[in-house]
Scaffold this motif. Structure first.
Motif, PDB file in Angstrom:
ATOM      1  N   THR A   1       0.878  -1.208   0.107  1.00 30.71           N
ATOM      2  CA  THR A   1       0.056   0.009   0.164  1.00 30.71           C
ATOM      3  C   THR A   1       0.848   1.228  -0.026  1.00 30.71           C
ATOM      4  O   THR A   1       0.313   2.530   0.124  1.00 30.71           O
ATOM      5  CB  THR A   1      -0.807  -0.045   1.293  1.00 30.71           C
ATOM      6  OG1 THR A   1      -1.676  -1.223   1.335  1.00 30.71           O
ATOM      7  CG2 THR A   1      -2.020   1.045   1.149  1.00 30.71           C
ATOM      8  N   THR A   2       2.066   1.215  -0.037  1.00 27.18           N
ATOM      9  CA  THR A   2       3.132   2.470  -0.101  1.00 27.18           C
ATOM     10  C   THR A   2       3.619   2.873  -1.451  1.00 27.18           C
ATOM     11  O   THR A   2       4.508   3.757  -1.529  1.00 27.18           O
ATOM     12  CB  THR A   2       4.330   1.941   0.841  1.00 27.18           C
ATOM     13  OG1 THR A   2       4.770   0.542   0.710  1.00 27.18           O
ATOM     14  CG2 THR A   2       3.603   1.928   2.278  1.00 27.18           C
ATOM     15  N   GLY A   3       3.050   2.358  -2.385  1.00 29.06           N
ATOM     16  CA  GLY A   3       3.484   2.850  -3.758  1.00 29.06           C
ATOM     17  C   GLY A   3       2.232   2.210  -4.779  1.00 29.06           C
ATOM     18  O   GLY A   3       1.598   1.358  -4.531  1.00 29.06           O
ATOM     19  N   ILE A   4       2.502   2.600  -6.106  1.00 27.00           N
ATOM     20  CA  ILE A   4       1.729   1.939  -7.211  1.00 27.00           C
ATOM     21  C   ILE A   4       2.302   1.505  -8.329  1.00 27.00           C
ATOM     22  O   ILE A   4       3.411   1.834  -8.653  1.00 27.00           O
ATOM     23  CB  ILE A   4       0.776   3.289  -7.837  1.00 27.00           C
ATOM     24  CG1 ILE A   4      -0.122   3.898  -6.694  1.00 27.00           C
ATOM     25  CG2 ILE A   4      -0.052   2.934  -9.102  1.00 27.00           C
ATOM     26  CD1 ILE A   4      -0.828   5.150  -7.029  1.00 27.00           C
ATOM     27  N   ALA A   5       1.889   0.134  -8.615  1.00 24.25           N
ATOM     28  CA  ALA A   5       2.805  -0.484  -9.747  1.00 24.25           C
ATOM     29  C   ALA A   5       1.788  -0.939 -10.754  1.00 24.25           C
ATOM     30  O   ALA A   5       0.733  -1.669 -10.570  1.00 24.25           O
ATOM     31  CB  ALA A   5       3.556  -1.676  -9.204  1.00 24.25           C
ATOM     32  N   THR A   6       1.662  -0.361 -12.050  1.00 28.66           N
ATOM     33  CA  THR A   6       1.107  -1.153 -13.263  1.00 28.66           C
ATOM     34  C   THR A   6       1.726  -1.118 -14.387  1.00 28.66           C
ATOM     35  O   THR A   6       2.173  -0.002 -14.978  1.00 28.66           O
ATOM     36  CB  THR A   6      -0.420  -0.056 -13.501  1.00 28.66           C
ATOM     37  OG1 THR A   6      -1.080   0.325 -12.236  1.00 28.66           O
ATOM     38  CG2 THR A   6      -1.133  -0.662 -14.575  1.00 28.66           C
TER      39      THR A   6
ATOM     40  N   VAL B   1       0.784 -21.646  -3.254  1.00 26.73           N
ATOM     41  CA  VAL B   1       0.534 -20.028  -3.457  1.00 26.73           C
ATOM     42  C   VAL B   1       1.763 -19.547  -2.917  1.00 26.73           C
ATOM     43  O   VAL B   1       2.288 -19.861  -1.943  1.00 26.73           O
ATOM     44  CB  VAL B   1      -0.710 -19.815  -2.775  1.00 26.73           C
ATOM     45  CG1 VAL B   1      -0.774 -18.296  -2.791  1.00 26.73           C
ATOM     46  CG2 VAL B   1      -1.804 -20.522  -3.443  1.00 26.73           C
ATOM     47  N   LEU B   2       2.340 -18.472  -3.518  1.00 32.70           N
ATOM     48  CA  LEU B   2       3.248 -17.616  -3.026  1.00 32.70           C
ATOM     49  C   LEU B   2       2.621 -16.218  -2.573  1.00 32.70           C
ATOM     50  O   LEU B   2       1.884 -15.491  -3.391  1.00 32.70           O
ATOM     51  CB  LEU B   2       4.266 -17.275  -4.009  1.00 32.70           C
ATOM     52  CG  LEU B   2       5.569 -16.426  -3.707  1.00 32.70           C
ATOM     53  CD1 LEU B   2       6.396 -17.176  -2.550  1.00 32.70           C
ATOM     54  CD2 LEU B   2       6.414 -16.022  -5.058  1.00 32.70           C
ATOM     55  N   PHE B   3       2.606 -15.949  -1.198  1.00 33.48           N
ATOM     56  CA  PHE B   3       2.080 -14.870  -0.831  1.00 33.48           C
ATOM     57  C   PHE B   3       3.483 -13.665  -0.378  1.00 33.48           C
ATOM     58  O   PHE B   3       4.256 -14.153   0.099  1.00 33.48           O
ATOM     59  CB  PHE B   3       1.140 -15.261   0.530  1.00 33.48           C
ATOM     60  CG  PHE B   3       0.917 -13.959   1.174  1.00 33.48           C
ATOM     61  CD1 PHE B   3       0.130 -12.913   0.533  1.00 33.48           C
ATOM     62  CD2 PHE B   3       1.334 -13.613   2.731  1.00 33.48           C
ATOM     63  CE1 PHE B   3      -0.291 -11.738   1.066  1.00 33.48           C
ATOM     64  CE2 PHE B   3       0.738 -12.378   3.247  1.00 33.48           C
ATOM     65  CZ  PHE B   3       0.183 -11.410   2.501  1.00 33.48           C
ATOM     66  N   LEU B   4       3.109 -12.529  -0.943  1.00 34.30           N
ATOM     67  CA  LEU B   4       4.135 -11.798  -0.796  1.00 34.30           C
ATOM     68  C   LEU B   4       3.753 -10.370  -0.259  1.00 34.30           C
ATOM     69  O   LEU B   4       2.607 -10.113  -0.626  1.00 34.30           O
ATOM     70  CB  LEU B   4       4.901 -11.264  -2.098  1.00 34.30           C
ATOM     71  CG  LEU B   4       5.449 -12.426  -2.753  1.00 34.30           C
ATOM     72  CD1 LEU B   4       5.887 -12.190  -4.233  1.00 34.30           C
ATOM     73  CD2 LEU B   4       6.549 -13.167  -2.310  1.00 34.30           C
ATOM     74  N   ALA B   5       4.542  -9.636   0.644  1.00 30.62           N
ATOM     75  CA  ALA B   5       4.033  -8.383   1.168  1.00 30.62           C
ATOM     76  C   ALA B   5       5.273  -7.490   1.071  1.00 30.62           C
ATOM     77  O   ALA B   5       6.358  -7.966   1.685  1.00 30.62           O
ATOM     78  CB  ALA B   5       3.412  -8.541   2.641  1.00 30.62           C
ATOM     79  N   VAL B   6       5.110  -6.242   0.778  1.00 25.76           N
ATOM     80  CA  VAL B   6       6.470  -5.374   0.892  1.00 25.76           C
ATOM     81  C   VAL B   6       5.744  -4.028   1.252  1.00 25.76           C
ATOM     82  O   VAL B   6       4.674  -3.509   0.667  1.00 25.76           O
ATOM     83  CB  VAL B   6       7.044  -5.341  -0.456  1.00 25.76           C
ATOM     84  CG1 VAL B   6       6.119  -4.719  -1.552  1.00 25.76           C
ATOM     85  CG2 VAL B   6       8.168  -4.244  -0.242  1.00 25.76           C
TER      86      VAL B   6
ATOM     87  N   PHE C   1      -4.088  -3.900  -2.954  1.00 23.78           N
ATOM     88  CA  PHE C   1      -3.644  -2.267  -2.628  1.00 23.78           C
ATOM     89  C   PHE C   1      -4.817  -1.872  -1.853  1.00 23.78           C
ATOM     90  O   PHE C   1      -5.893  -1.926  -1.626  1.00 23.78           O
ATOM     91  CB  PHE C   1      -3.593  -1.380  -3.981  1.00 23.78           C
ATOM     92  CG  PHE C   1      -3.264  -0.005  -3.531  1.00 23.78           C
ATOM     93  CD1 PHE C   1      -1.888   0.350  -3.293  1.00 23.78           C
ATOM     94  CD2 PHE C   1      -4.088   0.757  -3.396  1.00 23.78           C
ATOM     95  CE1 PHE C   1      -1.474   1.669  -2.959  1.00 23.78           C
ATOM     96  CE2 PHE C   1      -3.866   2.127  -3.069  1.00 23.78           C
ATOM     97  CZ  PHE C   1      -2.687   2.672  -2.822  1.00 23.78           C
ATOM     98  N   GLY C   2      -4.229  -1.066  -0.732  1.00 25.05           N
ATOM     99  CA  GLY C   2      -5.205  -0.432   0.379  1.00 25.05           C
ATOM    100  C   GLY C   2      -5.500  -0.970   1.549  1.00 25.05           C
ATOM    101  O   GLY C   2      -6.262  -0.065   2.298  1.00 25.05           O
ATOM    102  N   LEU C   3      -4.996  -2.056   1.887  1.00 26.04           N
ATOM    103  CA  LEU C   3      -5.335  -2.673   3.168  1.00 26.04           C
ATOM    104  C   LEU C   3      -4.254  -2.187   4.372  1.00 26.04           C
ATOM    105  O   LEU C   3      -4.526  -2.541   5.350  1.00 26.04           O
ATOM    106  CB  LEU C   3      -4.946  -4.289   2.962  1.00 26.04           C
ATOM    107  CG  LEU C   3      -6.020  -5.002   2.180  1.00 26.04           C
ATOM    108  CD1 LEU C   3      -5.609  -6.473   2.275  1.00 26.04           C
ATOM    109  CD2 LEU C   3      -7.575  -4.505   2.533  1.00 26.04           C
ATOM    110  N   GLY C   4      -3.179  -1.449   3.908  1.00 24.87           N
ATOM    111  CA  GLY C   4      -2.519  -0.962   4.923  1.00 24.87           C
ATOM    112  C   GLY C   4      -1.968  -1.899   6.045  1.00 24.87           C
ATOM    113  O   GLY C   4      -1.585  -3.073   5.318  1.00 24.87           O
TER     114      GLY C   4
END
Length: 357
Positions: free
Chosen positions: A119-124, A173-178, A147-150
């Motif tokens: 939630t700390t940047g935008i990627a498209t 499943v690969l779960f990633l958080a950054v 995005f947006g769950l903080g």
């Protein structure tokens, strides 16, 4: 008595095969941040002198940042910030994912789905798309960017990843958080929320490999969420010309004390459990006052959540990523029994995820 739904999910649940973490190279000593704080905020126009105790009382000794300390002394625009976010998020996620895959004894070709919370940047294209070739993931991999769950993203995002794993007939499943929270600091923002953020925020990433039903490992149970009505102003971002402006309510600890326990009781009741059925909690340490409030809400002795306090002290508040650092630490110490993961984020929302070792 456990509900039929819970018994069904526990018959052949997805499992946690591995969890890995990564931090950027710049280590911020809290004492150095304290010394620099008067230069970060205009002393004549801000409350920095009055709020300086926030830095000492934050329960933080060190944090990590994707940019060096002197970067924060200058103004920076949205374009520069977001490019730094993209570059560093991909590097940190690659490092964490490669560790997690190796620890799980899996290769990228074993991954059928990837979920990314940030939630700390935008990627498209989204971060999962940027990582597909970098990691060598199959071209058929299912992708879910969130995005947006903080701060709640570590728990709520994990719940979505577990749900995906339950429906797979092959692959994991690969779960990633950054989250690059420190990167959101805005030099010209003199608000109290920005001062508090400067005392708390750090950067980090985590990766988890979730095994399809039938795999060995820590077993995942049901997940849930509770969003309180009319609470949009409790936590979040204001999108500004030069970046993301932080929104914190001073009422968060009191909301935890008064409102979290009824919400968690209701979640457990829906699946046929009570708090007496839990061996412990894996909580996002938003700050020292929030940890104190969590211990009160769950009828725990003061200081019980030592792993969460240790992660906060060594890494600061990394938003969604922090609770995953806590889980990794608890697993390394030999976590056993049924635990409830929980985190609070914008919405204002609580996320819940059961697991059992």
């Amino acid at each position: 008595m456990r509900s039929a739904t819970l018994r069904l999910l526990e018959n052949d649940p997805p499992t946690l095969l591995s969890v890995a973490t990564a931090v950027p190279k710049h280590r911020l000593d809290q004492g150095e941040v304290v010394a620099m704080a008067p230069r970060l905020f205009d002393r004549a126009r801000s409350d920095i002198d009055r709020l300086m105790p926030v830095f000492d009382n934050a329960g933080i000794a060190t944090r990590y940042s994707c940019v060096p300390m002197d970067w924060y002394l200058q103004p920076h625009g949205w374009r520069e910030r977001n490019q730094l976010y993209l570059d560093n998020a991909v590097e940190l996620l690659t490092e964490a994912a490669e560790k997690a895959l190796a620890d799980a004894g899996r290769t990228p070709k074993d991954i059928a789905a990837v979920v990314v919370a940030s939630t700390t940047g935008i990627a498209t294209p989204s971060l999962d798309a940027l990582l597909l070739n970098r990691l060598g993931l199959p071209p058929t991999v299912q992708r879910l960017p969130i995005f947006g769950l903080g701060c709640a993203g570590g728990v709520l995002g994990l719940g979505h990843a577990v749900a995906l794993a339950r429906g797979l007939d092959h692959g994991d499943v690969l779960f990633l958080a950054v989250e690059l929270c420190a990167l959101t600091f805005r030099h010209g923002d003199l608000s109290k929320s920005n001062i508090v953020a400067a005392a708390l925020f750090g950067d980090g990433a985590s990766a988890m490999v979730i095994g399809r039903p039938g795999s060995e490992g820590v077993r995942f149970g049901p997940s849930g969420a509770h969003t309180w009505p009319d609470s949009l102003d409790v936590m979040g971002w204001h999108v500004e010309d030069d970046g993301l402006g932080v929104l914190f309510s001073r009422d968060i600890p009191s909301l935890v004390r008064s409102d979290l326990r009824p919400a968690s009781d209701a979640f457990l009741q829906r699946i046929g459990l009570t708090h007496a059925d839990l061996a412990g909690f894996v909580c996002h340490p938003g700050g020292v006052k929030v940890l104190d409030a969590l211990e009160e809400a769950f009828d725990l002795a003061p200081g019980t959540m030592q792993d969460a306090r240790d992660v906060l002290r060594e890494h600061g508040n990394m938003s969604a990523v922090t609770v995953l650092f806590v889980l990794q630490r608890m697993l390394r110490r030999g976590l056993t029994g049924r635990h409830m993961m929980t985190a609070l984020g914008p919405g204002f929302t609580a996320g819940f995820q059961l697991l059992e070792a």
